[in-house]
Scaffold this active site. Structure first.
Site, mmCIF file in Angstrom:
data_model
loop_
_atom_site.group_PDB
_atom_site.id
_atom_site.type_symbol
_atom_site.label_atom_id
_atom_site.label_comp_id
_atom_site.label_asym_id
_atom_site.label_seq_id
_atom_site.Cartn_x
_atom_site.Cartn_y
_atom_site.Cartn_z
ATOM 1 N N HIS A 1 0.872 -1.154 -0.076
ATOM 2 C CA HIS A 1 0.170 0.092 0.058
ATOM 3 C C HIS A 1 0.897 1.082 -0.119
ATOM 4 C CE1 HIS A 1 -3.413 -2.688 0.937
ATOM 5 N NE2 HIS A 1 -2.581 -3.302 1.963
ATOM 6 N N SER B 1 13.721 21.746 -17.071
ATOM 7 C CA SER B 1 12.411 22.594 -17.080
ATOM 8 C C SER B 1 12.617 23.886 -17.908
ATOM 9 C CB SER B 1 11.729 22.757 -15.767
ATOM 10 O OG SER B 1 10.861 24.015 -15.676
ATOM 11 N N LYS C 1 14.954 21.798 -11.630
ATOM 12 C CA LYS C 1 14.505 20.564 -11.887
ATOM 13 C C LYS C 1 15.266 19.813 -12.743
ATOM 14 C CE LYS C 1 10.758 19.505 -11.219
ATOM 15 N NZ LYS C 1 9.492 19.859 -11.834
ATOM 16 N N GLU D 1 8.519 8.645 -17.708
ATOM 17 C CA GLU D 1 7.301 8.795 -17.784
ATOM 18 C C GLU D 1 6.767 8.229 -19.094
ATOM 19 O OE1 GLU D 1 7.138 12.776 -16.586
ATOM 20 O OE2 GLU D 1 8.004 12.576 -14.552
#
Ligand code: ARG
Length: 387
Positions: free
Chosen positions: A162, A283, A289, A296
């Site tokens: 979980h 970024s 970043k 992704e």
């Protein structure tokens, strides 16, 4: 044989009106199926060799056709071949060019063969190579994971259920779970070979041929183990396509899961790994970043891979026997899936080679959340059971 068919379609004597411009564009698959050119030429050469052996065509015609086919193969490899959507698909593009090169004898190539058995033969040959390529890349993935695991047998981290701290585990134990998944994937791709080993060539358009062909000979030459048994099933069967798309979907799902895992671990909140600059992007506005874009993208592409599986299932679900044009899109689904999956595995391999595991943070996290409660309870039961 008739005259040289300059600029005429194969059905030009039956259908005399010009095909509508829109339908011609819509119906042509050459942009997609030109990837089958190697397999198409390989199978055609074996087919004419068999026709000659069976005395269906003469040695002179056989040699002429094979010479022409090899010339076409060179033209395509050297990018000197003009693919023309007027001839719909790779089979007709090659055949038409053969007419241009050797003249009307080219027509003998189509003896005892239809595009229906031709396309499945090419496709199965292509898929055999595709399966092998995926298996090879997965073997590399497994090696890299094992290599990482060997370095982290004693790296302690929390095992999650979980996404909450569950029990302490070794990072190696954790990483090796993915080895099990990728081994199962390899097995699935290997299993696909069974159906890819049955030779469709010779079943013609649906009911075989009246020529005395030798399907055992073409099977042997094209490295199939045996001919398929039922010609009608052979023409309409695309189970081997679904099998490939299914194996790819599962494999992609595993890749997506490890990607998601690493995206979470790479977040500031978890901080369990850091990714080398080679596999992050920045970024345009936030200078601090370093984003895990490759992971992704892999996760996202899984959607398209599932989509191809369901497109194929949907195409098949309402099809009576046997061939219908709906089936033409099978190659689009497979080529797209193969490209996406192959690239995803390659990128994942790059990530796996360029990830640093933050041992300190893993240990810190493993000390939180009463993670050894179960062990403590076990201890109490074991040691104090006589009280
Ligand atoms: N391009 C076609 C396909 O991939 C080849 C088979 C054509 N057969 C036919 N009966 N129209 O499905």
């Amino acid at each position: 044989m008739g005259k040289v068919r300059k600029n005429k379609s194969v059905w030009g004597s039956r259908i005399t009106n010009k095909t509508s411009y829109n339908f011609k564009k819509f119906g042509a698959s050459i942009d997609v199926d030109k990837r089958l050119f190697r397999e198409d030429i390989e199978a055609s050469i074996v087919h004419v060799e068999m026709l000659c052996k069976q005395k269906i065509i003469t040695l002179r015609i056989k040699n002429k056709i094979i010479w022409g086919l090899k010339k076409i193969s060179n033209e395509i490899k050297k990018k000197k071949f003009h693919f023309n959507s007027r001839y719909e698909d790779i089979h007709m593009n090659i055949e038409n060019r053969l007419f241009e090169i050797i003249g009307e004898d080219a027509g003998y190539l189509h003896t005892a063969r239809s595009r229906n058995d031709q396309v499945i033969t090419d496709f199965k040959l292509w898929l055999r190579k595709a399966n092998k390529e995926i298996i090879k890349s997965l073997t590399t993935t497994i090696k890299i994971i094992i290599n990482n695991s060997e370095k982290h047998v004693y790296t302690v981290m929390p095992g999650f259920t979980h996404l909450k701290n569950a029990q302490p585990i070794s990072l190696a134990h954790y990483l090796l779970a993915y080895v099990e998944m990728f081994n199962r994937d390899k097995k699935r791709f290997q299993n696909n070979f069974l159906d890819l080993m049955e030779n469709p060539l010779g079943v013609g358009a649906i009911s075989g041929t009246s020529f005395n062909i030798d399907r055992n000979y073409t099977s042997k030459k094209l490295k199939f183990t045996k001919p398929t048994r039922n010609s009608i099933d052979t023409i309409s069967d695309r189970d081997f396509v679904v099998d490939f798309l299914h194996a790819s979907s599962l494999c992609s799902m595993h890749i997506s899961r490890i990607s998601e895992e690493f995206i979470i671990w790479n977040s500031e909140a978890f901080n369990l790994i850091s990714l080398n600059d080679k596999i992050v992007t920045g970024s345009s506005i936030m200078p601090q970043k370093k984003n895990p874009d490759p992971l992704e993208l892999i996760r996202g592409k899984t959607g398209a891979i599932y989509g191809n599986l369901f497109s194929m299932f949907t195409v098949l679900k309402g099809l009576p026997l046997s061939y219908f044009k709906d089936l033409q899109d099978d190659k689009k689904f497979v080529f797209d899936t193969f490209d996406q999956l192959k690239n995803s595995i390659l990128v994942l391999n790059d990530v796996l080679k360029n990830v640093l595991f933050n041992k300190k943070e893993m240990k810190n996290l493993a000390e939180k959340g009463y993670i050894t409660s179960t062990d403590f309870a076990d201890y109490l039961v074991r040691e104090l059971k006589n009280y």
